[in-house]
Design an enzyme around this catalytic site. Structure first.
Site, PDB file in Angstrom:
ATOM      1  CG  ASP A   1      39.827  98.146  43.446  1.00 50.15           C
ATOM      2  OD1 ASP A   1      39.497  96.990  43.776  1.00 50.15           O
ATOM      3  OD2 ASP A   1      40.807  98.390  42.733  1.00 50.15           O
ATOM      4  CG  HIS A   2      34.947  94.037  44.269  1.00 48.04           C
ATOM      5  ND1 HIS A   2      35.326  94.119  42.957  1.00 48.04           N
ATOM      6  CD2 HIS A   2      35.004  92.716  44.585  1.00 48.04           C
ATOM      7  CE1 HIS A   2      35.588  92.911  42.500  1.00 48.04           C
ATOM      8  NE2 HIS A   2      35.406  92.039  43.463  1.00 48.04           N
TER       9      HIS A   2
ATOM     10  CG  HIS B   1      40.333  94.180  41.175  1.00 45.48           C
ATOM     11  ND1 HIS B   1      39.620  95.208  41.728  1.00 45.48           N
ATOM     12  CD2 HIS B   1      39.451  93.495  40.397  1.00 45.48           C
ATOM     13  CE1 HIS B   1      38.362  95.134  41.310  1.00 45.48           C
ATOM     14  NE2 HIS B   1      38.250  94.111  40.494  1.00 45.48           N
TER      15      HIS B   1
HETATM   16  C1  BG6 Z   1      35.377  92.493  38.750  1.00 44.79           C
HETATM   17  C2  BG6 Z   1      35.639  92.223  37.310  1.00 44.79           C
HETATM   18  O1  BG6 Z   1      35.951  93.701  39.127  1.00 44.79           O
HETATM   19  O2  BG6 Z   1      35.908  91.449  39.547  1.00 44.79           O
HETATM   20  C3  BG6 Z   1      35.095  90.870  36.906  1.00 44.79           C
HETATM   21  O3  BG6 Z   1      35.026  93.227  36.520  1.00 44.79           O
HETATM   22  C4  BG6 Z   1      35.565  89.784  37.836  1.00 44.79           C
HETATM   23  O4  BG6 Z   1      35.455  90.565  35.557  1.00 44.79           O
HETATM   24  C5  BG6 Z   1      35.318  90.200  39.281  1.00 44.79           C
HETATM   25  O5  BG6 Z   1      34.858  88.596  37.531  1.00 44.79           O
HETATM   26  C6  BG6 Z   1      35.899  89.181  40.242  1.00 44.79           C
HETATM   27  O6  BG6 Z   1      35.615  89.533  41.561  1.00 44.79           O
HETATM   28  P1  BG6 Z   1      35.875  88.527  42.741  1.00 44.79           P
HETATM   29  O7  BG6 Z   1      35.570  89.306  43.966  1.00 44.79           O
HETATM   30  O8  BG6 Z   1      34.979  87.353  42.527  1.00 44.79           O
HETATM   31  O9  BG6 Z   1      37.326  88.113  42.634  1.00 44.79           O
END
Ligand code: BG6
Length: 515
Positions: free
Chosen positions: A205-206, A268
């Site tokens: 979960d980045h 997230h």
């Molecule tokens: C991803 C989603 O997990 O997070 C995407 O699958 C989204 O749809 C992305 O655009 C957004 O990541 P960040 O780090 O730019 O907020």
């Protein structure tokens, strides 16, 4: 923590504490990347590997093996990695870093379902062990559609590639979505568990790799002045927003049928909620933190009338940054009668002593006014305001806002007397903390931190399967409700979501913050 570091810590606690501040460098290892042609690999994974190498955090003999159904030689794949690094890496391009990394790049052409391709892969990782000293330590990164996980896992098992050995590790990295509902997530966890032990499974979960997200816990539990206010006596509501200005881009195949709630709220936003609402963990050991997160997720409940407390929408045509943009249903690859939502908002309640009666509002959407992710803790109004009504008409609730991105920092909003007015006038002002002003180094990308943690075998930033399943338990009833209640509302691109999202929060006598 690796056994080596654990022994060290036991022998000499002070030295261990100091060691925590030194960069941690991965030991001999390699990574096999499935799904090398996807957006995520090109924009995030490959550049993060280069950035780690550039920061000296990868072993010099690191091996990177791409696997795909393409008629490529090693050099063709190396060129793909090179282009992605040139375009997306965070750190400057250095010829010597690149040369060293490129020497460990290999490619295996094959079908994900073909057992022979895995035998070829086995030969390639053995060759890397021999020639680059990767030591039999291999991470398998599945950046592929979730429907393909079972077949790859099965082949990793039968080929022996996944087999843990006492002297070497094998780990698997799984990108979300972890299933599309509770039942499929449980099934996926079962399949993964048959091939890899739980300590070898790293679910990405980045958001958890972002410095600003990790700071939520540091800020709450390293200070005294916030925690005393962090409860239903003082907090009126919490608003967690992840807004994007982009549309779905070239990701129609992934996004349609998934939608905003599965794509972002299930993972997230519920993680952000857990970090905002959880109790203090016994320690920062991975199991202690996860136990508190799970406890608070178990206390999350949906309101009874979902129609009144949730909202979903689809972006229609509009303007973004002065350019006209298409609506979701006109995007390439999207069926004109798709019901997939690109905006989702939801109220949830956390039924425990700390949070009883404090709604948590979660919202996310594509093609909104601007890109911003924040957690806003909105406080109650002062119980009594000893001022003329006109003096406080411009005063809103105090708020504490974690600005997760892009303008990383923290804002505190409170009322202050307007100077130079003959009668007292109180108006909102803000106090800001900006990362850039207090810390010199720019923060690493979330994927740098997470990939390094995989290679080091450090699990705290990766959700356990229990957390993933709890996320689906919360979301499934909402998805079922939406599936049986018509279509998403349309909203203008460049705005802040459908009318129903304003109505849902207005019903509670509140308004959304304008980030
Ligand atoms: C991803 C989603 O997990 O997070 C995407 O699958 C989204 O749809 C992305 O655009 C957004 O990541 P960040 O780090 O730019 O907020």
């Amino acid at each position: 923590m690796s056994p080596h570091r654990a022994d060290d810590a036991a022998r000499n606690p002070l030295r261990h504490r100091l060691d925590q501040r030194l960069p941690r460098v991965a030991g001999p290892c390699g990574m096999v990347l499935f799904g090398v042609t996807g957006d995520l690999s090109r924009k995030k994974v490959m550049p993060a590997i280069y950035d780690l190498a550039n920061r000296g955090l990868l072993p010099p003999g690191f091996g990177l093996v791409g696997f795909a159904r393409r008629d490529w030689a090693d050099q063709d794949f190396a060129q793909i990695v090179h282009d992605s690094v040139r375009e997306h890496a965070r750190t400057p391009f250095r010829e010597e870093t690149w040369k060293q990394l490129a020497e460990g790049i290999r490619f295996v052409a094959g079908d994900l379902g073909d057992p022979e391709a895995y035998q070829t892969l086995k030969g390639v990782v053995q060759e890397l062990d021999e020639n680059r000293g990767t030591g039999g330590n291999h991470a398998f990164y599945l950046s592929i559609p979730p429907g393909l996980f079972p077949v790859v896992l099965e082949h990793l098992r039968t080929s022996g590639l996944a087999e843990d050995r006492p002297e070497a590790w094998r780990r698997v990295v799984i990108e979300k979505p972890f299933g599309h509902d509770l039942a499929s997530a449980q099934e996926l966890n079962r399949i993964v568990g048959e091939v890899f032990s739980s300590g070898s499974v790293f679910r990405i979960d980045h958001y958890l790799g972002k410095e600003t997200v990790q700071n939520l816990l540091a800020l709450r539990f390293a200070n005294t002045m916030f925690e005393a206010l962090w409860n239903s006596h003082f907090v009126d509501n919490v608003q967690i927003t992840m807004a994007e200005d982009i549309g779905i881009g070239g990701r129609a195949g992934y996004y349609d049928g998934i939608g905003a709630a599965r794509d972002v709220i299930q993972n997230h936003l519920l993680q952000l909620l857990a970090l905002t609402a959880m109790e203090e963990p016994l320690s920062f050991a991975p199991d202690d933190v996860r136990a508190e997160k799970e406890k608070v997720l178990r206390a999350v409940h949906l309101p009874r009338e979902l129609g009144k407390h949730s909202s979903r929408g689809q972006y229609a045509t509009g303007w973004q940054g002065g350019i006209p943009v298409k609506g979701y249903l006109e995007e390439e690859g999207i069926s004109p009668d798709s019901n997939t939502e690109t905006y989702a908002a939801l109220r949830v309640d956390v039924d425990n002593r700390r949070w009883a009666g404090v709604p948590f509002y979660l919202r996310t959407g594509k093609r909104l006014g601007r890109r911003v992710t924040e957690v806003a803790v909105v406080f109650k109004r002062a119980p009594h305001l000893p001022f003329e009504k006109t003096a406080v008409q411009e005063l809103s609730n105090n708020a504490f806002v974690f600005r997760i991105q892009p303008d990383e920092g923290i804002t505190v909003r409170f009322g202050s007397k307007v100077p130079n007015t003959s009668s007292v006038q109180v108006r909102d002002v803000t106090m800001d903390f900006q990362y850039g002003e207090s810390f010199v180094d720019s923060s690493p990308e979330a994927y740098e931190r997470l990939i390094l943690d995989v290679l080091l075998g450090d699990p705290p930033l990766f959700p356990r399967h229990e957390e993933v399943e709890l996320g689906w338990e919360i979301l499934d009833p909402v998805l079922d409700f939406w599936a049986s209640h018509g279509k998403p509302d349309q909203y203008v691109s460049g705005g802040w979501g459908p009318h129903s999202s304003y109505d849902m929060i207005a019903r509670d006598g509140r308004t959304w913050r304008r980030p």
